[in-house]
Design an enzyme around this catalytic site. Sequence first.
Site, PDB file in Angstrom:
ATOM      1  N   ASP A 151       0.852  -1.185   0.000  1.00  0.00           N
ATOM      2  CA  ASP A 151       0.000   0.000   0.000  1.00  0.00           C
ATOM      3  C   ASP A 151       0.891   1.238   0.000  1.00  0.00           C
ATOM      4  O   ASP A 151       2.112   1.134   0.005  1.00  0.00           O
ATOM      5  CB  ASP A 151      -0.936   0.012   1.224  1.00  0.00           C
ATOM      6  CG  ASP A 151      -0.179   0.230   2.535  1.00  0.00           C
ATOM      7  OD1 ASP A 151       1.054   0.283   2.524  1.00  0.00           O
ATOM      8  OD2 ASP A 151      -0.855   0.356   3.575  1.00  0.00           O
ATOM      9  N   ASP A 170       1.298   4.736   2.399  1.00  0.00           N
ATOM     10  CA  ASP A 170       0.887   5.324   3.681  1.00  0.00           C
ATOM     11  C   ASP A 170       1.228   6.812   3.677  1.00  0.00           C
ATOM     12  O   ASP A 170       2.392   7.177   3.538  1.00  0.00           O
ATOM     13  CB  ASP A 170       1.630   4.641   4.835  1.00  0.00           C
ATOM     14  CG  ASP A 170       1.474   3.128   4.810  1.00  0.00           C
ATOM     15  OD1 ASP A 170       0.396   2.653   5.196  1.00  0.00           O
ATOM     16  OD2 ASP A 170       2.419   2.430   4.367  1.00  0.00           O
ATOM     17  N   ASP A 191      -3.458   4.372   2.527  1.00  0.00           N
ATOM     18  CA  ASP A 191      -3.824   4.700   3.910  1.00  0.00           C
ATOM     19  C   ASP A 191      -3.559   6.176   4.152  1.00  0.00           C
ATOM     20  O   ASP A 191      -2.472   6.670   3.845  1.00  0.00           O
ATOM     21  CB  ASP A 191      -2.986   3.883   4.924  1.00  0.00           C
ATOM     22  CG  ASP A 191      -3.403   2.424   4.974  1.00  0.00           C
ATOM     23  OD1 ASP A 191      -4.502   2.110   4.487  1.00  0.00           O
ATOM     24  OD2 ASP A 191      -2.619   1.616   5.494  1.00  0.00           O
TER      25      ASP A 191
HETATM   26  P1  GTP Z   1       4.198  -2.394   2.920  1.00  0.00           P
HETATM   27  O1  GTP Z   1       2.957  -1.560   2.947  1.00  0.00           O
HETATM   28  O2  GTP Z   1       3.919  -3.819   2.604  1.00  0.00           O
HETATM   29  O3  GTP Z   1       5.249  -1.816   2.028  1.00  0.00           O
HETATM   30  O4  GTP Z   1       4.853  -2.383   4.389  1.00  0.00           O
HETATM   31  P2  GTP Z   1       4.726  -1.243   5.474  1.00  0.00           P
HETATM   32  O5  GTP Z   1       5.918  -1.334   6.345  1.00  0.00           O
HETATM   33  O6  GTP Z   1       4.434   0.071   4.839  1.00  0.00           O
HETATM   34  O7  GTP Z   1       3.481  -1.748   6.330  1.00  0.00           O
HETATM   35  P3  GTP Z   1       2.076  -1.059   6.663  1.00  0.00           P
HETATM   36  O8  GTP Z   1       1.570  -0.228   5.558  1.00  0.00           O
HETATM   37  O9  GTP Z   1       1.187  -2.163   7.111  1.00  0.00           O
HETATM   38  O10 GTP Z   1       2.357  -0.169   7.944  1.00  0.00           O
HETATM   39  C1  GTP Z   1       3.256   0.902   7.932  1.00  0.00           C
HETATM   40  C2  GTP Z   1       3.615   1.260   9.322  1.00  0.00           C
HETATM   41  O11 GTP Z   1       2.513   1.841   9.973  1.00  0.00           O
HETATM   42  C3  GTP Z   1       4.051   0.062  10.172  1.00  0.00           C
HETATM   43  O12 GTP Z   1       5.205   0.397  10.885  1.00  0.00           O
HETATM   44  C4  GTP Z   1       2.943  -0.154  11.146  1.00  0.00           C
HETATM   45  O13 GTP Z   1       3.460  -0.488  12.412  1.00  0.00           O
HETATM   46  C5  GTP Z   1       2.270   1.193  11.189  1.00  0.00           C
HETATM   47  N1  GTP Z   1       0.833   1.024  11.333  1.00  0.00           N
HETATM   48  C6  GTP Z   1      -0.003   0.359  10.532  1.00  0.00           C
HETATM   49  N2  GTP Z   1      -1.255   0.410  10.991  1.00  0.00           N
HETATM   50  C7  GTP Z   1      -1.202   1.137  12.119  1.00  0.00           C
HETATM   51  C8  GTP Z   1      -2.175   1.569  13.067  1.00  0.00           C
HETATM   52  O14 GTP Z   1      -3.345   1.260  12.973  1.00  0.00           O
HETATM   53  N3  GTP Z   1      -1.725   2.350  14.098  1.00  0.00           N
HETATM   54  C9  GTP Z   1      -0.422   2.702  14.214  1.00  0.00           C
HETATM   55  N4  GTP Z   1      -0.038   3.475  15.232  1.00  0.00           N
HETATM   56  N5  GTP Z   1       0.502   2.312  13.354  1.00  0.00           N
HETATM   57  C10 GTP Z   1       0.128   1.532  12.325  1.00  0.00           C
HETATM   58 MN    MN Z   2       2.639   0.418   3.796  1.00  0.00          MN
HETATM   59 MN    MN Z   3      -0.489   0.785   5.557  1.00  0.00          MN
END
Ligand code: GTP
Ligand code: MN
Ligand code: MN
Length: 360
Positions: free
Chosen positions: A204, A206, A284
């Site tokens: 995704d 973020d 997100d």
């Molecule tokens: P990919 O999306 O697969 O590239 O990996 P990513 O590391 O970006 O994972 P992800 O998008 O799931 O999450 C990004 C970061 O946001 C991670 O470090 C999570 O710990 C954090 N995160 C995700 N969801 C939440 C949430 O609901 N609350 C908080 N505080 N942090 C979150």
């Molecule tokens: Mn991500």
């Molecule tokens: Mn995410």
Amino acid sequence: QVTTTVEPSLQVAPYACQRRTPLDHPHSALVMALETLAEAALFEGEEARGLAFTRAASVLRCLPRALRGTHELSGLPGIGAHSHRVLQEVLEDGVCVEVETVKQSERYQTMKLFTQIFGVGVRTADRWYREGLRSLGDLRSHGTRLTREQQAGVQYFEDLAVPVGQAEAESLVCLVLDATAHLLPNASVTLAGGFRRGKPCGHDVDLLLSHPEEGREVGLLGSLVAWLGEQDLLLYQHSSYSTAAEASSSCRALDRFDRCFTILRLVLPTAGTRVRAWRAVRLDLVVVPHSQLPFALLGWTGSRHFERELRRFARHEREMVLNSHGLYDMRQGTFLLASSEEEIFQHLGLDYIPPTLRNA
Ligand code: GTP
Ligand code: MN
Ligand code: MN
């Protein structure tokens, strides 16, 4: 004349947030073996066992040079007996029988497939498995009851299974920048997550939204979601708002920002032969008051394991509580303010680790 080269021994700090962990490392086979077992343990609801494998894998990710043999494992922290056995087998035979067996099992493959669906966690996947479901086709044809989120996850499964690339991430950032420039001049849009850590692709994108004048960010999420809808770009969205009542009642929750999990229609660059003009991608959005932005950025940049280790270090080594809103010093009974990620590391007495070295 004889010269002996002394191999520097591998020194690894116990917490992942004390270590520099780049994206690329020479132990991908070993890391994959351990992370497969970590994943399989989580599929069985065995959190502690999963975490042990994740910890061991994370130690291997940070090693500054390739292991010269099994003997070097003994000096490393966090490698339990089971992980040690797996690593030894991969180092000596190239593969580990246990890992290969897991990977070929119907249980692992099905759980992996189901948990990959947007909106499906381990519990739901496990229930479907016990009901005898094995494929997306099964989910569709058995009329399995799906939440609205899961319906979208199944509907757009094929698109979402294709990782988001860097160019696609950039075009999403531009899209959101364009929109916010109209909706709230001077609003900031900050890329977090895996892309900020330098990953070439991710599941995704973020994005953190804020405004230098605290308070101006209120309402931005709603207007941005409405704008995306008007542009016909919103395939799915699920927002949660931190109303005052909710914020006070859930003071133990990790994160109370306004946020929106979306599936967007990403318009693809025009190419003569392309059949489709768009594809579905996950985005997100998190809206953050300016004073909390460094904490939110640190919390949403990841990796998940790096975050977990930061919090564990803060609590056990510093008697502090860290989350995406702030840092609380339990001994002083005060919140510690920060205007950058660097200051948060300073408060914790940690060397600063840049995002690209947080791939723990
Ligand atoms: P990919 O999306 O697969 O590239 O990996 P990513 O590391 O970006 O994972 P992800 O998008 O799931 O999450 C990004 C970061 O946001 C991670 O470090 C999570 O710990 C954090 N995160 C995700 N969801 C939440 C949430 O609901 N609350 C908080 N505080 N942090 C979150
Ligand atoms: Mn991500
Ligand atoms: Mn995410």
